[in-house]
Design an enzyme around this catalytic site. Structure first.
Site, PDB file in Angstrom:
ATOM      1  N   ASP A   1       0.854  -1.186   0.000  1.00  0.00           N
ATOM      2  CA  ASP A   1       0.000   0.000   0.000  1.00  0.00           C
ATOM      3  C   ASP A   1       0.899   1.248   0.000  1.00  0.00           C
ATOM      4  O   ASP A   1       2.107   1.142   0.180  1.00  0.00           O
ATOM      5  CB  ASP A   1      -0.875  -0.064   1.263  1.00  0.00           C
ATOM      6  CG  ASP A   1      -1.887   1.060   1.321  1.00  0.00           C
ATOM      7  OD1 ASP A   1      -2.307   1.543   0.253  1.00  0.00           O
ATOM      8  OD2 ASP A   1      -2.250   1.467   2.440  1.00  0.00           O
TER       9      ASP A   1
ATOM     10  N   GLU B   1       2.515   4.878  -4.133  1.00  0.00           N
ATOM     11  CA  GLU B   1       2.412   5.799  -5.303  1.00  0.00           C
ATOM     12  C   GLU B   1       3.696   6.623  -5.503  1.00  0.00           C
ATOM     13  O   GLU B   1       3.935   6.994  -6.649  1.00  0.00           O
ATOM     14  CB  GLU B   1       1.225   6.755  -5.110  1.00  0.00           C
ATOM     15  CG  GLU B   1      -0.127   6.074  -5.161  1.00  0.00           C
ATOM     16  CD  GLU B   1      -0.451   5.270  -3.920  1.00  0.00           C
ATOM     17  OE1 GLU B   1       0.098   5.630  -2.856  1.00  0.00           O
ATOM     18  OE2 GLU B   1      -1.188   4.292  -4.012  1.00  0.00           O
TER      19      GLU B   1
ATOM     20  N   ASP C   1      -9.011   3.791  -1.691  1.00  0.00           N
ATOM     21  CA  ASP C   1      -9.894   4.278  -0.623  1.00  0.00           C
ATOM     22  C   ASP C   1     -11.199   4.824  -1.171  1.00  0.00           C
ATOM     23  O   ASP C   1     -11.413   6.039  -1.232  1.00  0.00           O
ATOM     24  CB  ASP C   1      -9.151   5.322   0.211  1.00  0.00           C
ATOM     25  CG  ASP C   1      -7.959   4.702   0.915  1.00  0.00           C
ATOM     26  OD1 ASP C   1      -7.951   3.457   1.076  1.00  0.00           O
ATOM     27  OD2 ASP C   1      -7.043   5.440   1.310  1.00  0.00           O
TER      28      ASP C   1
HETATM   29  C1  GLC Z   1      -4.532   3.288   3.108  1.00  0.00           C
HETATM   30  C2  GLC Z   1      -5.112   2.088   2.389  1.00  0.00           C
HETATM   31  C3  GLC Z   1      -6.146   1.408   3.258  1.00  0.00           C
HETATM   32  C4  GLC Z   1      -5.480   1.003   4.559  1.00  0.00           C
HETATM   33  C5  GLC Z   1      -4.875   2.223   5.256  1.00  0.00           C
HETATM   34  C6  GLC Z   1      -4.080   1.846   6.488  1.00  0.00           C
HETATM   35  O1  GLC Z   1      -5.509   4.257   3.285  1.00  0.00           O
HETATM   36  O2  GLC Z   1      -5.621   2.427   1.143  1.00  0.00           O
HETATM   37  O3  GLC Z   1      -6.694   0.305   2.597  1.00  0.00           O
HETATM   38  O4  GLC Z   1      -6.396   0.393   5.411  1.00  0.00           O
HETATM   39  O5  GLC Z   1      -4.017   2.894   4.359  1.00  0.00           O
HETATM   40  O6  GLC Z   1      -3.051   0.988   6.192  1.00  0.00           O
END
Ligand code: GLC
Length: 801
Positions: free
Chosen positions: A388, A391, A463
């Site tokens: 995650d 980007e 998200d």
């Molecule tokens: C980001 C991700 C989400 C995750 C959060 C905490 O917002 O997109 O899916 O739960 O980070 O890690």
């Protein structure tokens, strides 16, 4: 340097050598080649650039079966499937199909530059529609819109926001003269304008570097997507457990929360395969650690969960906490593996762990280091990793452009590397799992990506928000991703940001059960969002659709095998089949799709029980009742919470197995084939696939594969001889007929008596909450279906009726 835009000019010199054309232009140069008979490549430069790609799997492949003609005013370059014509007075490109119809031609503006920024302008056709671009918001048909590719942490995006987390600069054009694909292979910030703020052109712009475009010919969107996947690779075959239901939240901790969650799924008999460890599993958000108090014995926990049929997926973000003594930080710093400023200082930004450094995943040596580090997880028997924030995201969301990336040995500023950073992280994560567990297929989930990501990971759409609009947008985004090779994709069911209502949750579970990646997830501090969190009715409905997902697993798994073999998407917009039918692009129907060839999904809102559905050409059957609909018609239908608009396609079939609680549990050995009367206009072929669900042994032919062919004209279903070194796990086949009246039936020439199923249910009854209400006829079953049952013999089986 001129302040005006300038044309790349005329073609001043032409060379044709080794099946490639080199052109000298008055203000630059161009190279033209062909990858295979369906694919041309045109690369235009105003200054030299190394020819290197993270997307293309076979960069040295060149099609030698080409024809080259140097005519007076133009050059013509042909394959067996079409032509590329380049005008000389000005560098103008025209793509033509085999019957000489122009598919996409440069506008008279041609290719122009402003500073280092290069743009090609293409003449818009009146009825032209634009699809693809991967994970993008907006309508299915992107005409009249413009999009930017710049990987961005787009928290709680609106249904029109752009740019998004992923860059897939590939679109498909459709008009009355034909179809084509355009893949811009550039990791620089790029943009596509499909006639936004103008009535003249589609334009493709790269901020810097070459304008490196692959033109793809094909007679259908399917052919174009498949050709694109020959360039960029097909979906990695995932472990079967990752196709089950996955439960996430930000975050489940401590250990007893996770154990409780697992227990609840099993006690309530809601099938599930995967539980997630979001960022709170770590010590101070440091990757490669488990929090000592919250998870004192991760190895035991992971192993107990596995015993109970649950796989664990852990989040691993790129930010490495700047902290003396933390080994990942110390090693990365000592070895110089973090991205740096031009003066050599490590770039730092704040993210979950506070100030962090970021490994340069565009450096092969760093990727190798990362692969070793992944051993921390594989040693705990974790083979599912969620990448995650790649980007990359950081507080402030403004990664400085001047930081340096290795870009596989050709150092560049972050401007060229940003869009590929996430993909290279996912790549080294996947390769790391394989390096440490060589015979287990990894599951990697990534938020950020570049074209070709399908070779390494599944992608979820980040998200999203708990709203009806988002739920429907999600279906469209997956259709766009499917067209761009990203077959394994999904949305957070229930919505990530905000609070979901019970009904929205139920509808979303039903929709997501029919998407490739199926996960429920919700934000930190939101109220609970598990299938049982909204009362008994929503629990029953969620269970029903999750169960249906598991029963359809033989079908779904075979679809993944197809995606792996030839790039076919699993979520297929109606345009995929009926690209010439303008109704499929209508805003009212653009979210509808086929899940594989045989089941149509009509995503619907939760704030109404009515939905307007377009039935394309053919015959359609309500999945639950077998009620028949004939295309091409629009119907407004009612669906209360327990039901969902799912339709079987006449002239096809799909497969079903008995219910299991997780993909590791054995079914009862009976493969049900649901066959629907009607015709798609041709013989329907389906490849049924089985293997051990987890290893790479399929590469050594250790699988069971069988083509099943349904000829609606001849009333015949033929099981071709099975292929591969494995036996099927199904010893019996039950063939269930929908929409047929059957008098005689023979199997391999011998008469066989047909029996009848009185009532067939794909989903169970929901509880009778109201004691005065008799729901014996809940409208969720089909009646009096003819069926036969026979042994699943290895040789050819021919069923005729
Ligand atoms: C980001 C991700 C989400 C995750 C959060 C905490 O917002 O997109 O899916 O739960 O980070 O890690």
């Amino acid at each position: 340097m001129s302040l005006l835009s300038e044309s790349v000019g005329s073609v001043d010199k032409v060379d044709f050598n080794d099946s490639k054309i080199s052109l000298k232009l008055s203000n630059g140069s161009a190279e033209i080649s062909s990858f295979d008979e369906q694919i041309f490549r045109v690369r235009v430069m105003i200054k030299d650039e190394r020819d290197f790609s993270y997307a293309i799997t076979n960069p040295d492949k060149i099609n030698e079966e080409v024809k080259f003609d140097d005519l007076d005013s133009k050059i013509r370059f042909s394959t067996t499937k079409g032509h590329l014509e380049i005008y000389k007075y000005q560098f103008i490109v025209d793509l033509l199909n085999h019957s000489e119809k122009s598919l996409t031609k440069d506008d008279s503006l041609g290719t122009r530059f402003i500073g280092n920024e290069l743009t090609v302008y293409k003449r818009l056709k009146e009825d032209e529609k634009f699809l693809g671009l991967g994970e993008k918001t907006g309508p299915l048909n992107k005409k009249g819109r413009a999009y930017v590719n710049w990987n961005t942490d787009q928290f709680a995006y609106s249904p029109d926001d752009d740019p998004m987390y992923c860059t897939t600069p590939f679109y498909l054009g459709v008009h009355k003269d034909g179809l084509y694909g355009v893949f811009l292979d550039s990791t620089y910030k790029s943009s596509f304008n499909f006639g936004a703020s103008n009535d003249r052109f589609t334009s493709i712009t790269v901020e810097n570097g070459s304008l490196n475009i692959y033109y793809i010919l094909g007679d259908s969107l399917a052919e174009i997507t498949q050709a694109y996947c020959r360039l960029t690779g097909t979906q990695a075959l995932p472990p079967k457990w990752s196709l089950g239901y996955q439960q996430c939240r930000y975050s489940y901790y401590p250990e007893h929360e996770i154990r409780n969650l697992a227990r609840t799924f099993r006690d309530k008999k809601i099938p599930a395969d995967v539980l997630y460890f979001d960022i709170h599993y770590m010590e101070d958000y440091k990757v490669f650690t488990f929090h000592n108090e919250r998870f004192p014995d991760p190895k035991k926990l992971i192993s107990d969960l596995k015993e109970d049929g649950f796989r664990s997926v852990v989040i691993v973000d790129p930010g490495i906490k700047v902290e003396k003594g933390y080994d990942a930080y110390e090693e990365g710093k000592d070895k110089g593996y973090f991205m740096k400023y031009p003066d050599g200082e490590d770039f730092a930004a704040q993210v979950w762990p506070g100030w962090s450094n970021f490994p340069d995943f565009t450096n092969p040596e760093v990727r190798d280091w990362w692969k070793d580090k992944i051993g921390y997880y594989t040693n705990l028997d974790i083979t599912g990793i969620w990448n995650d924030m790649n980007e990359i995201a950081s507080w402030g969301q403004s990664t400085p452009d001047l930081i340096i990336n290795d870009y596989d040995g050709d150092k560049t500023s972050h401007k060229k590397a940003r869009n590929v950073y996430g993909m290279q992280m996912a790549r080294s994560t996947a390769e790391g799992i394989i390096q440490n567990k060589p015979n287990e297929r990894p599951f990697v989930l990534t938020r950020s990506a570049y074209a070709g990501i399908q070779r390494f990971a599944a992608v979820w759409t980040g998200d999203n928000v708990s709203s009806d609009d988002h739920m429907l947008l999600g279906a469209r985004m997956l259709a766009g991703m499917g067209l761009c090779g990203m077959a394994f994709a999904g949305n957070d069911a229930g919505g990530f940001v905000g609070e979901t209502s019970g009904k929205l949750f139920a509808r979303w579970i039903a929709q997501s059960a029919f998407t490739p990646f199926f996960r429920g997830h919700t934000m930190v501090n939101s109220t609970d969002a598990e299938p049982w969190s909204f009362g008994e009715e929503v629990e029953d409905v969620s269970r029903n659709f999750i169960e249906l997902r598991y029963k359809l697993m033989p079908y779904i798994y075979s679809l993944f095998w197809e995606a792996h073999n030839n790039g076919m998407p699993i979520v297929r917009t109606l345009a995929y089949y009926w690209s010439n039918d303008s109704t499929v692009y209508d805003g009212a129907f653009e979210n509808q799709y086929l899940f594989g060839d045989s089941i149509m999904v009509a995503p619907m809102r939760s704030d109404t029980d009515f939905v307007k559905i377009y039935f394309p050409q053919g015959v359609w059957y309500d999945l639950f009742t077998d009620e028949k609909y004939i295309g091409s018609e629009v119907s407004i239908l009612e669906y209360e919470i327990a039901k969902y608009p799912l339709f079987a396609r006449g002239g096809t079939f799909f497969t079903e197995q008995s219910l299991v609680q997780n993909t590791n549990e054995n079914h009862d050995g009976v493969l049900k084939i649901h066959l629907y009367q009607g015709s798609t206009g041709s013989v329907f072929n389906f490849v049924h696939f089985e293997d051990d669900n987890i290893s790479f042994d399929y590469k050594e032919d250790k699988y069971y594969q069988r083509t099943i062919s349904y000829d609606p004209e001849k009333n015949e279903l033929v099981f071709l001889s099975s292929e591969g070194k494995m036996e099927s796990s199904f010893n019996k086949i039950q063939l269930i007929f929908h929409g047929f009246e059957i008098d005689n039936l023979s199997i391999n020439g011998s008469e066989k008596s047909v029996r009848e199923i009185k009532q067939y249910r794909f989903i169970g009854k929901i509880s009778n909450f109201d004691p005065f209400y008799n729901d014996d006829d809940d409208g969720l079953h089909a009646d009096q279906l003819p069926y036969v049952e026979f042994e699943n013999e290895k040789g050819e089986i021919r069923v005729k009726w």
